[in-house]
Write a protein that holds these residues in place. Structure first.
Motif, PDB file in Angstrom:
ATOM      1  N   SER A 192       1.846   6.199  -7.260  1.00  0.00           N
ATOM      2  CA  SER A 192       0.718   6.941  -7.824  1.00  0.00           C
ATOM      3  C   SER A 192       1.024   8.433  -7.833  1.00  0.00           C
ATOM      4  N   GLN A 214       0.822   4.098  -3.043  1.00  0.00           N
ATOM      5  CA  GLN A 214       0.597   5.529  -2.857  1.00  0.00           C
ATOM      6  C   GLN A 214       1.766   6.355  -3.389  1.00  0.00           C
ATOM      7  N   HIS A 244       0.820  -1.207   0.000  1.00  0.00           N
ATOM      8  CA  HIS A 244       0.000   0.000   0.000  1.00  0.00           C
ATOM      9  C   HIS A 244       0.857   1.261   0.000  1.00  0.00           C
ATOM     10  N   ARG A 245       1.975   1.216   0.716  1.00  0.00           N
ATOM     11  CA  ARG A 245       2.869   2.379   0.735  1.00  0.00           C
ATOM     12  C   ARG A 245       3.456   2.623  -0.656  1.00  0.00           C
TER      13      ARG A 245
END
Length: 416
Positions: free
Chosen positions: A168, A165, A161-162
């Protein structure tokens, strides 16, 4: 003193200095026989240091081996997909261990990076920056309908998830700097051997395979193989619209446009195809230009392949207004009078020829056509015939060049 006397004196002196007492010495030693003093043998200092060095070497070897294993172990797989599909395999320190092009388009994107070899050892963000920059330069992210997807596959979900992000945000920044309006999609992917096999079999990334499976969940009558050939932009639109059917794809839309304009790919200097699957009706917009400078634009139904509208602009024509506005003019009332301020053209083909051009293009005989209407009009300095008719439950609208008889634009739809 004689020599003899001297020898006697020396013998006497020697006898007094070291008496012959061997027996006495031995007897005294006999009395101490059996008395022992135990001694502890100390190891040689060299042996001690050698042992310590061996232990240290063993520790270093084990520790170094662990470090090397961690440095060369794949911790995350990051997929970058547009139509080119590229996988970056990185270690826990986010350094690239391998950059893998998954299809032919990907090889072209990585051509100036040693087919990905030059990215080995680079930090992940640097590698992503280089790849996205190449995608922009090669025109994959020019249109507003295009999309790029970043997928992160990792057992450690918090790290996944890190990275999702961070990447992105990085890609958003690159596209913003390049004035690209492409959409950015991101996702995390759970490691799955069956998913990896699907991706490998169809030469796509695991990230794209996961997106295809989500679309199949919306409509399981679709084909994984056919969906895998679509771009990320097309797949995004399908997911948003509920995947009602299998679109023909950009390659087929281009083929239809080429057949319609009668040109071959090697005669063109420009060919662009944009998917608009989230519009009604869903369609592909195809723009072509040949060596003479003539431009062709088509709207092709995304599911049937029917040419919805066509437009041809010969070389040297000064289009003062966007021709797309012509679609909005079909509902305007026309009369037989000539447009105000425009002179009647000379050398025009005439109403009958314009009607025949439209019927021929539509494949409709004059006997089957009804509600026929043919009008001469001036569109921004260009004289055209507007032909409208109905046949076999369909309604047709044509724009015919008044001088050449070429079909500039046409539309057909169900007659309500």
């Amino acid at each position: 003193m004689t020599n003899e006397k001297l020898e006697q004196c020396l013998a006497q002196a020697l006898e007094k200095t070291a008496p012959h007492d061997v027996d006495g010495v031995l007897s005294r030693c006999e009395k101490r026989k059996g008395t022992e003093i135990p001694m502890k043998t100390k190891p040689h200092s060299l042996k001690k240091w050698m042992a310590m060095a061996a232990c240290l070497a063993l520790l270093l070897l084990c520790g170094g081996g662990l470090f090397l294993r961690q440095a060369n172990a794949v911790a995350s797989v990051v997929s970058i997909d547009v139509n080119p599909s590229i996988e970056l395999r990185v270690n826990q320190n986010e350094k690239v261990l391998a950059c893998v092009p998954m299809n032919d388009d990907a090889h072209a994107i990585l051509a100036d990076m040693g087919d990905g070899e030059d990215l080995k050892g680079a930090k992940l963000d640097v590698a992503v920056n280089a790849i996205v920059g190449s995608l922009v330069r090669n025109g994959y992210l020019e249109s507003i309908s295009s999309a790029i997807m970043i997928s992160v596959e990792d057992r450690d979900q918090s790290r996944a998830h890190r990275l999702q992000q961070d990447l992105s945000a990085a890609v958003d920044g690159i596209l913003r700097d390049s004035a690209s309006q492409a959409s950015v999609l991101t996702q995390t992917v759970t490691q799955d051997t069956s998913l990896e096999k699907q991706a490998k079999d169809h030469h796509i990334s695991t990230g794209k395979a996961a997106l295809v499976n989500r679309i199949l969940a919306l409509n399981n009558s679709l084909s994984f193989e056919e969906l895998s050939r679509l771009s990320i932009g097309e797949l995004k639109d399908l997911a948003e619209t509920g995947a009602p059917a299998m679109p023909i794809g950009m390659e087929r839309a281009l083929e239809i446009a080429l057949l319609t304009c009668g040109q071959s790919a090697d005669q063109l200097t420009k060919q662009e195809v944009d998917a608009e699957l989230d519009e009604v009706p869903a369609h592909y917009e195809v723009e072509l230009e040949d060596r003479s400078g003539t431009e062709y634009e088509y709207r092709i139904d995304a599911y049937t392949g029917a040419v919805l509208t066509s437009y041809v602009e010969p070389d040297g024509h000064d289009d003062a207004d966007d021709h797309d506005d012509h679609d909005d003019d079909h509902d305007d009332d026309h009369d037989d009078a000539q447009p105000t301020g425009s002179a009647q053209p000379t050398g025009q083909i005439g109403h009958a020829a314009a009607k025949a051009a439209a019927l021929t293009h539509a494949g409709v005989s004059e006997s089957r056509a009804y509600d026929m209407d043919v009008e001469l009009d001036d569109e921004d300095g260009r004289w055209v015939y507007e032909v409208e008719f109905k046949a076999d439950g369909m309604e047709y609208e044509y724009v015919i060049d008044a001088y050449t008889g070429a079909v500039l634009e046409y539309d057909m739809e169900q007659d309500d």
